[in-house]
Enzyme design. Sequence first.
Site, PDB file in Angstrom:
ATOM      1  CD1 TRP B 165      -1.833  -2.214   2.184  1.00  0.00           C
ATOM      2  CD2 TRP B 165      -2.724  -1.701   0.194  1.00  0.00           C
ATOM      3  NE1 TRP B 165      -2.706  -3.215   1.836  1.00  0.00           N
ATOM      4  CE2 TRP B 165      -3.266  -2.933   0.627  1.00  0.00           C
ATOM      5  CE3 TRP B 165      -3.123  -1.185  -1.040  1.00  0.00           C
ATOM      6  CZ2 TRP B 165      -4.195  -3.653  -0.133  1.00  0.00           C
ATOM      7  CZ3 TRP B 165      -4.045  -1.891  -1.793  1.00  0.00           C
ATOM      8  CH2 TRP B 165      -4.570  -3.107  -1.345  1.00  0.00           C
ATOM      9  CG  ASP B 166       4.033   2.422   2.963  1.00  0.00           C
ATOM     10  OD1 ASP B 166       3.206   3.310   3.237  1.00  0.00           O
ATOM     11  OD2 ASP B 166       4.780   1.903   3.804  1.00  0.00           O
ATOM     12  CG  LEU B 167       6.178  -0.130  -2.577  1.00  0.00           C
ATOM     13  CD1 LEU B 167       6.610  -1.492  -3.118  1.00  0.00           C
ATOM     14  CD2 LEU B 167       7.341   0.858  -2.683  1.00  0.00           C
TER      15      LEU B 167
END
Lengths: 413, 413
Positions: B165-167
């Site tokens: 999700w960060d990426l």
Amino acid sequence: MTTTRPLAGLHVVECASFVAGPTGGLTLVQLGADVIRVDPIGGGSDHLRWPVAPGGESYYWASLNKGKRSVAVDMRSREGQELVLALATASGTGRGILIDNVVGRPWLAHERLAARRPDLIHVRVQGHPDGRPAVDYTVNAEAGVPSITGGEDHAGPVNHVLPAWDLIAGLSVATGVLAALQQRARTGEGAFVELALSDVALAGVANLGWLSEAADRGGERPRHGNHVYGSFGVDFACRGGSRVMVVALTEGQWRALQSATGTVEVFQALEKALRADLRDETERYRLRETIAAILRPWFAARDLDEVGKELDAARVLWGRYRGMADLVADHRAGAHRVLADLTLPRGGSAVTARSPLRFDGDHGPAGECAELGRDTEAVLAEVLGLTAAEIGGLHDRRVIGPPADPNTERKAR
Amino acid sequence: MTTTRPLAGLHVVECASFVAGPTGGLTLVQLGADVIRVDPIGGGSDHLRWPVAPGGESYYWASLNKGKRSVAVDMRSREGQELVLALATASGTGRGILIDNVVGRPWLAHERLAARRPDLIHVRVQGHPDGRPAVDYTVNAEAGVPSITGGEDHAGPVNHVLPAWDLIAGLSVATGVLAALQQRARTGEGAFVELALSDVALAGVANLGWLSEAADRGGERPRHGNHVYGSFGVDFACRGGSRVMVVALTEGQWRALQSATGTVEVFQALEKALRADLRDETERYRLRETIAAILRPWFAARDLDEVGKELDAARVLWGRYRGMADLVADHRAGAHRVLADLTLPRGGSAVTARSPLRFDGDHGPAGECAELGRDTEAVLAEVLGLTAAEIGGLHDRRVIGPPADPNTERKAR
């Protein structure tokens, strides 16, 4: 504040399938671009992809392609191919933008397209950079992630279920289109932008430092179950069985966690006994099992509500494990502005999403889902200036679809 | 073909930490923008994040922040805050672009920034849309993914290790910046673009149709180990122990798999016996264990080389499970153009990545990694027009860092 969406005025042709390319188009359409999705008549190989509604329609296809206009063309026919080429290279400032994942088809070779519109922006998704096919499941295996996922004593790979590389590639497609537009505005030049799913995965693991670490170790880092790597974070069961994920990456988060659980003195004594400094996240990682074991009874003695209240009061970083059905219930209760309901073309409804990017507070509309080929005639008339007679001819020769029912067909002519 | 990178001429200020914001800045810098990363003197809480090199430098920080110029400022001081505000709102066509993940700090409130430059583009990463903190590990738990990951008989959540999700959020940040630039070019207006990590996760699972399905089921779909959901795909062990991931999403891929493994007649007979049509991926999913059991001996009887040759000859979609150390060895042998070597500021080297987006065949440079604060003086002089005396004063008052060593300090004045 503008009332139009940020990408108003852009027209994108999307000739792609499955997740990556369509996510790129979805991202752009939700930001206000006009995206014309071109499918084979009757749908491509992703048209019925699971999960599907009881009536057989694909929730997946509907959600990934909502908001787009749908054109259905027989791309095996020369006339159909010509239509796709003409749509992709149509003149106009906001036009000449193509997303595809079509590899190794001479009729859609970039050179052919660029010959018709030299300033074309063409973003192509591939499996491998040399054109060999790959999908999320195969590139994830090749990128080494399944060998470090799962429990410490698990043997064999643990695949992720989230097609993460596909989604990252999809957002990369949107970024690539917009970066190329920036360049076109500055220089007048187009761009052929290729993006291999395998490169997305390699870049992902490299940018996190994981390859450097494997180079140092000369092998894989150990699996660590649900622990956060290199710091402290793990799941705990509350009384009643609900589980929470608790994380202490920073010194402040670690202080908060000790404070909430009343363990400040315990960890002070432990630090002294073990000569460890738990303010250092490396030390918290090394002693993760010990820390978790000390904290576990606190969670086990409280139900989820109590745990949540006390963690929030102390500003601990935590999240509750939810099921997807819980999220739907939250959505029905109006909890998530990013979620929206979507009517399927043949009836029935889906839970879908708006853009997570809020421009001046606005997620924008989620978009409606078109029946396959719904916009074929309108798009050909509008973009290519075809007459009703020409469109009728394409229908008769089955170059465009879907085969209109006789009533509609009569009206259209 | 242009010789400059697509985003030449853009200047972005990044005041963010960990993965999402910095990945946004990294994406833009690798496409040719000038990205000025602002850190606290001595580094933020992500500066030493694992994995780290033997000398203590963070591979993670170096890889996610390479190519950017590094400015170190004491953001707790009023003077330091004023520098950040001035950098973010500096005048110029390609300036006035800020990425941050600073929530709840009045000094960096959007209104304050917009008052200084009304056409500012400001992309802010949050945990939850209401400003509550969250990280990848907590939003993933909240999005329901760990409850459908892992083996069929596993109890409890299985976290992914990839901060997916960060990426995805990072690429969404890049998309958001570029979409806002498109809007600014059209209307002259700036934008405040907020992006909550939790919304990224909710949109991800919703767009794949997973929430709709949970709504139908009234609960979670079953875990299915390494099987691809809704179609056929699973891992097989070859003779010698190497494993491969084999996928047959389309009818063509399914035919290829049967042909490669010499099982055409077996599956014909099975289809007849079970009254199943395995050309339908839903049927392949339903009978996945049976199909896998029939295919397994073929893989077990061949080593990886044989398996690979025969699968490739029949055009089967497959990938080999690799370790990260294998990828490094491939890289050393020149296999992956997307990967690159990175020299760490204090010596030592890392394996990192270029942009996966190839503009006209070019990944562009990976970027160099700056020692923290290296560019502070140059940036303040260039962007804010500060004199050497003014910069010296900021040093003396410890508003900027790092404390220069006496020799450098003398030269700078």
